[in-house]
Write a protein that holds these residues in place. Structure first.
Motif, short mmCIF file in Angstrom:
data_model
loop_
_atom_site.label_atom_id
_atom_site.label_comp_id
_atom_site.label_asym_id
_atom_site.label_seq_id
_atom_site.Cartn_x
_atom_site.Cartn_y
_atom_site.Cartn_z
N THR A 6 0.67 2.98 -9.09
CA THR A 6 0.34 3.69 -7.84
C THR A 6 -0.94 4.49 -8.01
O THR A 6 -1.68 4.70 -7.04
N GLN A 7 -1.22 4.94 -9.23
CA GLN A 7 -2.47 5.66 -9.48
C GLN A 7 -3.65 4.69 -9.60
O GLN A 7 -4.76 4.99 -9.16
N ASP A 9 -4.00 2.16 -7.96
CA ASP A 9 -4.31 1.71 -6.61
C ASP A 9 -5.53 2.42 -6.04
O ASP A 9 -6.19 1.94 -5.14
N LYS A 10 -5.84 3.59 -6.60
CA LYS A 10 -6.95 4.40 -6.10
C LYS A 10 -8.27 4.07 -6.79
O LYS A 10 -9.32 4.54 -6.37
N LYS A 20 -14.85 1.41 -6.34
CA LYS A 20 -13.82 0.50 -5.86
C LYS A 20 -14.26 -0.18 -4.57
O LYS A 20 -14.91 0.43 -3.72
N ASN A 22 -13.73 -1.13 -1.07
CA ASN A 22 -12.88 -0.58 -0.02
C ASN A 22 -12.77 -1.50 1.19
O ASN A 22 -12.37 -1.07 2.27
#
Length: 206
Positions: A6-7, A9-10, A20, A22
């Motif tokens: 989940t971390q 994912d950022k 990243k 986007n």
């Protein structure tokens, strides 16, 4: 691991300091959200420095899905794949691959015993195969240390660090992600050239 992903994912799991992509996830390769493993697959391998498009892999997929490109590559010549796109990560392969083993350490032990030179390298910004994990399994081989960790150089800059064991060298590439030749092409060339010519990595700052 679910919390870790989940971390991730950022950020980009393949280079934790890269920008990243986007772009809307629907434009990326398809990924199921039902499992932790598939969650990790939606991340793209990105360029690290400004001036490079962090969404380059989307452009590669668009290019390789062009009919004229596939024809020139003699790919999909039968034309039976019409409603599916080529993607960098294949869910169909991932979902149907079950040939896994607990560890490959015995294989490396056998290779070292044969006298083959073995080099293992990691970009120190790789979140998919972190250098700390590589250090753990290499140290678990129990090989005698030939020379302790020391820096190696390119253009008067520390390029990474390496340690030599009897039969195996473990090294890092500073600023490199999962795909070192992509992030650090000059450094990767020195690494590969040194290995092929059976030379130690440059240890002098010049």
């Amino acid at each position: 691991m679910s919390l870790v992903y989940t971390q991730y994912d950022k950020i980009d799991i393949y280079n934790v300091y890269a920008p990243k992509c986007n772009t809307d996830e629907s434009a990326l390769s398809s990924s199921s959200k039902n499992t932790v493993e598939k969650t990790a697959k939606k991340f793209k391998r990105l360029r690290m420095f400004s001036g490079y498009d962090p969404c380059y892999s989307i452009h590669i997929e668009d290019y390789l899905n062009r009919i004229d490109v596939q024809k020139s590559l003699h790919a999909n010549v039968s034309g039976w794949i019409k409603d599916r796109r080529w993607s960098i990560c294949s869910d169909s392969v991932f979902d149907n691959y079950y040939d896994t083993i607990f560890t490959v350490r015995p294989i490396y032990s056998k290779l070292v015993k044969t006298g083959l030179r073995v080099w293992v390298y990691s970009g120190d910004m790789d979140g998919r195969v972190p250098i700390i994990g590589s250090r753990y399994w290499v140290e678990a081989l129990g090989l005698p240390v030939k020379s302790q960790w020391q820096p190696w150089y390119l253009n008067s800059q520390v390029t990474g660090r390496f340690v030599e064991y009897e039969g195996l060298t473990l090294l890092t590439i500073r600023g490199g992600g999962h795909d070192v030749p992509q992030d650090k092409p000059a450094e990767a060339l020195v690494l590969i050239s040194s290995f092929l010519s059976d030379r130690q990595l440059p240890t002098e700052n010049n």
